[in-house]
Write a protein that holds these residues in place. Structure first.
Motif, mmCIF file in Angstrom:
data_model
loop_
_atom_site.group_PDB
_atom_site.id
_atom_site.type_symbol
_atom_site.label_atom_id
_atom_site.label_comp_id
_atom_site.label_asym_id
_atom_site.label_seq_id
_atom_site.Cartn_x
_atom_site.Cartn_y
_atom_site.Cartn_z
ATOM 1 N N VAL A 29 0.842 -1.201 0.000
ATOM 2 C CA VAL A 29 0.000 0.000 0.000
ATOM 3 C C VAL A 29 0.877 1.251 0.000
ATOM 4 O O VAL A 29 1.998 1.240 0.505
ATOM 5 C CB VAL A 29 -0.971 0.049 1.216
ATOM 6 N N ILE A 46 -6.892 1.149 5.328
ATOM 7 C CA ILE A 46 -6.499 1.167 3.916
ATOM 8 C C ILE A 46 -7.705 1.463 3.033
ATOM 9 O O ILE A 46 -8.771 0.884 3.218
ATOM 10 C CB ILE A 46 -5.937 -0.208 3.476
ATOM 11 N N HIS A 47 -7.511 2.340 2.093
ATOM 12 C CA HIS A 47 -8.565 2.645 1.137
ATOM 13 C C HIS A 47 -8.008 2.636 -0.266
ATOM 14 O O HIS A 47 -7.083 3.384 -0.546
ATOM 15 C CB HIS A 47 -9.171 4.015 1.444
ATOM 16 N N VAL A 48 -8.578 1.818 -1.138
ATOM 17 C CA VAL A 48 -8.122 1.649 -2.525
ATOM 18 C C VAL A 48 -6.597 1.799 -2.687
ATOM 19 O O VAL A 48 -6.109 2.609 -3.465
ATOM 20 C CB VAL A 48 -8.889 2.562 -3.531
ATOM 21 N N GLY A 49 -5.874 0.988 -1.924
ATOM 22 C CA GLY A 49 -4.431 0.914 -2.095
ATOM 23 C C GLY A 49 -3.606 1.949 -1.343
ATOM 24 O O GLY A 49 -2.390 1.981 -1.484
ATOM 25 N N PHE A 50 -4.244 2.799 -0.585
ATOM 26 C CA PHE A 50 -3.536 3.827 0.191
ATOM 27 C C PHE A 50 -3.906 3.711 1.666
ATOM 28 O O PHE A 50 -5.073 3.508 2.004
ATOM 29 C CB PHE A 50 -3.957 5.244 -0.247
ATOM 30 N N TYR B 96 -12.386 1.455 -10.833
ATOM 31 C CA TYR B 96 -12.565 0.544 -9.697
ATOM 32 C C TYR B 96 -13.645 -0.490 -10.024
ATOM 33 O O TYR B 96 -14.567 -0.214 -10.809
ATOM 34 C CB TYR B 96 -12.955 1.329 -8.440
ATOM 35 N N TYR B 124 -7.015 -1.992 -8.391
ATOM 36 C CA TYR B 124 -7.124 -2.007 -6.935
ATOM 37 C C TYR B 124 -6.641 -0.656 -6.412
ATOM 38 O O TYR B 124 -7.289 -0.010 -5.604
ATOM 39 C CB TYR B 124 -6.298 -3.164 -6.372
ATOM 40 N N SER B 125 -5.495 -0.203 -6.940
ATOM 41 C CA SER B 125 -4.990 1.136 -6.609
ATOM 42 C C SER B 125 -4.926 1.928 -7.907
ATOM 43 O O SER B 125 -4.486 1.415 -8.931
ATOM 44 C CB SER B 125 -3.588 1.029 -6.018
ATOM 45 N N GLN B 154 -6.409 9.960 -3.388
ATOM 46 C CA GLN B 154 -5.631 8.984 -4.155
ATOM 47 C C GLN B 154 -5.536 9.420 -5.613
ATOM 48 O O GLN B 154 -4.472 9.321 -6.237
ATOM 49 C CB GLN B 154 -6.290 7.586 -4.067
#
Lengths: 83, 378
Positions: A29, A46-50, B96, B124-125, B154
């Motif tokens: 992450v 953790i949220h969508v990879g962060f 997503y 995913y990211s 993000q």
């Protein structure tokens, strides 16, 4: 998207990422959104990879204690008229 | 010493949940009427259904499900836009997971486009889009960004990194939306203000959105609309505690912002994330939400400094007006004026494996939660 479970940090990497583990699954992450320093053993949200925040264990335990106190007060409040 | 895992476990303590049940019911009895609470966030809707909290408190507390499910509020026109972009053979469209299954106007989804040969990828990211762009220099990589404040920072990091690396083939469609604007819109909606059809006594505030924005932005609602707001975690005891805090405020005739989810939420929120968002994004004058219609200053667009990374500026997509399925009542469900079971399509024509409306797509959607936990779907 919102049902994140805190994940435990098992490794910090040099590129501002960390390896975390949740339910036995390991993931990399990004730590770009973290305001405070992250260490191995910390629990991260953790949220969508962060990682977006660190679990404050102290706060969590304190709030549980606080709520027990509130419940006790509530019980007393309702018991009084009967006494 | 207790570990974090123990802490999480203790938020599922059945004995404590029973104590809260009793405390809530007594407090509601003293109020003399059923309390109606809107949980804004789809994650809370899911948890309330999963743990049966609505059934536990039936007759005492009514939960009105709010619009806080990012996929559910994405208007059909934006889905059509994603589909149109993905049909371009030069494009790799990234997004997503849940977005892939949302039906557009022709009942087609991004999954259908992929089946027809379109290059649609689930991330995913969002940072994975950087690698995809670098590996595919002859393609245009478009990240179709959705979500509330929990996913916006993000995307901001992605845009800043794309600029740093000077990528020429990566752009973003921003569909990022803002929670406080939606809550204000609901409070101003005629259904609530005039007819009293949807009386809302209080709000359970979103947990993870608030990790980012803090509890401060809700103070305005508490003061202006005299509605208590309690920001809650997602475990059953979290929700029971939050309901109790709300009922206590109502009993004491208070309307304040309180944080139950103190283990992650502060008043100021994640300031670093807020600054990154402010660097890259600015408010759009208006944005259409599915169910809520056009809501002023409720979404974010990419700033001029980042114009070359804005897919909406680079790829002009003009489409016919979107078409909704005439029998789908998603918009009403999103506004909280109907429950999923009132829909003719629910559970028969519209199911999680064959969703007609967006509320059946994501596990955070009210229809999907009802189907899973109230329709023998266990």
């Amino acid at each position: 998207m919102c049902l994140s479970i805190p994940s435990k940090v098992v490794e910090i990497r040099e590129d501002n990422t960390a390896v975390v583990e949740v339910f036995g699954v390991r993931r990399v992450v990004s730590l770009e959104l973290m305001q405070e320093e992250v260490h191995v053993g910390d629990w991260l949200l953790i949220h969508v990879g962060f990682a977006i925040n660190k679990l404050s264990e102290e706060e969590a335990l304190q709030s549980l204690e606080l709520f027990e106190e509130i419940l006790k007060e509530e019980e007393e409040l309702w018991q009084q008229p009967e006494m | 010493m207790a570990t974090a895992r123990d802490v999480i476990e203790s938020y599922r303590d059945t004995e404590k949940i029973k104590l809260y049940e009793r405390a809530i019911k007594r407090a509601v009895e003293s109020l003399g009427r059923e309390v109606r609470i809107m949980e804004f966030c789809g994650g809370h809707t899911h948890a309330i259904m999963k743990y049966g909290i609505d059934q536990l408190l039936e007759g005492y507390v009514r939960f009105i499900h709010g619009p806080g499910c990012p996929v559910c509020v994405l208007p059909t026109g934006r889905v059509d836009m994603a589909i149109e972009l993905a049909r371009n053979p030069e494009v790799i469209l990234c997004t997503y997971g849940d977005v892939l299954r949302v039906p557009g106007s022709q009942r087609k989804s991004l999954l259908n486009v992929r089946a027809e040969g379109g290059d649609v990828r689930m991330l995913y990211s969002c940072l994975d889009a950087l690698r995809i762009a670098e590996e595919n220099p002859s393609k245009q990589v478009i990240f179709f960004a959705i979500g509330f404040e929990t996913t916006t920072p993000q995307t901001a990091v992605l845009l800043m990194k794309a600029k740093e690396r000077g990528l020429k083939n990566l752009t973003v469609v921003s569909n990022h939306v803002i929670t406080p604007a939606a809550i204000q819109h609901i409070l101003n909606a005629p259904e609530i203000r005039e007819i009293g059809k949807v009386r809302i006594d209080a709000f359970i505030g979103p947990g993870h959105v608030s990790v980012i924005i803090g509890s401060k932005p809700y103070e305005y609602f508490a003061e202006e609309f005299l509605k208590p707001v309690v920001i809650s975690g997602f475990e059953p005891l979290d929700i029971m505690q939050s309901v109790y805090m709300i009922v206590r405020q109502l009993r004491e005739k208070r309307a304040q912002v309180e944080v139950q989810y103190t283990r992650f939420v502060s008043r100021e929120g994640n300031v670093k994330a807020q600054k990154l968002v402010a660097e890259v994004f600015e408010l759009r004058k208006e944005f259409e939400w599915r169910g809520l219609g056009v809501v002023p200053y409720s979404s974010l667009k990419i700033k001029k400094d980042y114009a070359q990374y804005d897919a909406e500026r680079r790829f002009l997509v003009s489409l016919p007006p979107p078409k909704e399925h005439p029998a789908c009542i998603c918009p009403k469900v999103i506004r909280g004026v109907a429950v999923p079971t009132e829909c003719k399509l629910f559970g028969t024509v519209c199911t999680p494996s064959n969703p007609i409306g967006s509320c059946m797509v994501s596990s955070e959607g009210a229809c999907a939660a009802y189907y899973k936990y109230r329709h023998g779907g266990h």
